[in-house]
Design a protein around this motif. Structure first.
Motif, PDB file in Angstrom:
ATOM      1  N   SER A  44      33.445  76.317 -16.290  1.00  0.00           N
ATOM      2  CA  SER A  44      32.653  76.331 -15.126  1.00  0.00           C
ATOM      3  C   SER A  44      31.761  77.421 -15.177  1.00  0.00           C
ATOM      4  O   SER A  44      30.425  77.476 -14.780  1.00  0.00           O
ATOM      5  N   TYR A  45      32.185  78.488 -15.528  1.00  0.00           N
ATOM      6  CA  TYR A  45      31.566  79.762 -15.491  1.00  0.00           C
ATOM      7  C   TYR A  45      30.237  79.625 -16.473  1.00  0.00           C
ATOM      8  O   TYR A  45      29.245  79.910 -16.130  1.00  0.00           O
ATOM      9  N   LEU A  46      30.603  79.087 -17.782  1.00  0.00           N
ATOM     10  CA  LEU A  46      29.614  79.023 -18.632  1.00  0.00           C
ATOM     11  C   LEU A  46      28.532  78.026 -18.119  1.00  0.00           C
ATOM     12  O   LEU A  46      27.484  77.987 -18.508  1.00  0.00           O
ATOM     13  N   THR A  47      29.090  76.846 -17.443  1.00  0.00           N
ATOM     14  CA  THR A  47      28.116  75.961 -17.352  1.00  0.00           C
ATOM     15  C   THR A  47      27.090  76.703 -16.236  1.00  0.00           C
ATOM     16  O   THR A  47      26.068  76.311 -16.335  1.00  0.00           O
ATOM     17  N   ARG A  48      27.540  77.441 -15.175  1.00  0.00           N
ATOM     18  CA  ARG A  48      26.743  78.055 -14.332  1.00  0.00           C
ATOM     19  C   ARG A  48      25.677  79.073 -14.977  1.00  0.00           C
ATOM     20  O   ARG A  48      24.738  79.223 -14.574  1.00  0.00           O
ATOM     21  N   GLY A  90      20.422  81.308 -19.352  1.00  0.00           N
ATOM     22  CA  GLY A  90      20.912  80.514 -19.818  1.00  0.00           C
ATOM     23  C   GLY A  90      20.515  79.199 -20.467  1.00  0.00           C
ATOM     24  O   GLY A  90      21.247  78.485 -21.124  1.00  0.00           O
ATOM     25  N   ALA A  91      19.397  78.997 -20.493  1.00  0.00           N
ATOM     26  CA  ALA A  91      18.713  77.876 -21.264  1.00  0.00           C
ATOM     27  C   ALA A  91      18.724  78.024 -22.523  1.00  0.00           C
ATOM     28  O   ALA A  91      19.057  77.237 -23.518  1.00  0.00           O
ATOM     29  N   VAL A  92      18.658  79.281 -22.983  1.00  0.00           N
ATOM     30  CA  VAL A  92      18.601  79.610 -24.487  1.00  0.00           C
ATOM     31  C   VAL A  92      20.223  79.687 -25.162  1.00  0.00           C
ATOM     32  O   VAL A  92      20.629  78.978 -25.811  1.00  0.00           O
ATOM     33  N   ILE A  93      20.997  80.097 -23.977  1.00  0.00           N
ATOM     34  CA  ILE A  93      22.558  79.585 -24.305  1.00  0.00           C
ATOM     35  C   ILE A  93      22.788  78.427 -24.625  1.00  0.00           C
ATOM     36  O   ILE A  93      23.729  77.967 -25.790  1.00  0.00           O
ATOM     37  N   ARG A  94      22.505  77.410 -23.836  1.00  0.00           N
ATOM     38  CA  ARG A  94      22.747  76.181 -23.882  1.00  0.00           C
ATOM     39  C   ARG A  94      22.204  75.362 -25.150  1.00  0.00           C
ATOM     40  O   ARG A  94      22.591  74.803 -25.979  1.00  0.00           O
ATOM     41  N   GLY A  96      21.711  78.571 -15.058  1.00  0.00           N
ATOM     42  CA  GLY A  96      20.911  79.729 -14.223  1.00  0.00           C
ATOM     43  C   GLY A  96      21.457  79.893 -12.878  1.00  0.00           C
ATOM     44  O   GLY A  96      20.856  80.725 -12.225  1.00  0.00           O
ATOM     45  N   VAL A  97      22.832  79.360 -12.348  1.00  0.00           N
ATOM     46  CA  VAL A  97      23.358  79.756 -11.156  1.00  0.00           C
ATOM     47  C   VAL A  97      23.805  81.173 -11.360  1.00  0.00           C
ATOM     48  O   VAL A  97      23.699  81.868 -10.443  1.00  0.00           O
TER      49      VAL A  97
END
Length: 82
Positions: free
Chosen positions: A38-42, A12-16, A46-47
């Motif tokens: 909200s799914y993209l944010t999760r 997720g950190a790389v996506i962001r 890393g949730v």
């Protein structure tokens, strides 16, 4: 014949990082790939860590990454692919 992968584990950190470097707001990227904001944010925090193949492909396409690019995958996926 090998069965298709059920999910891809993503970083997720790389996506962001890539999303932000491209100047794409979270809501816009989510809309482009067909998931909720909200799914993209999760995913980014890393949730959530798994994406279905068609969603993963849509994410790569929306971020303009080639099919062979593996930087969105979690380290465990690149060192020990299923």
């Amino acid at each position: 014949m090998q069965a298709p992968r059920p999910t891809f584990e993503v970083d997720g950190a790389v996506i962001r990082k890539i999303r932000m470097s491209r100047g794409i707001p979270t809501a816009d990227l989510a809309r482009r790939i067909g998931i909720s904001r909200s799914y993209l944010t999760r995913l980014e925090i890393g949730v959530r860590r798994h994406m279905r193949p068609h969603t993963y492909a849509a994410l790569r396409q929306a971020l303009e990454l080639p099919t062979t690019d593996t930087q969105l995958l979690a380290e465990s996926e690149t060192t020990h692919p299923r």
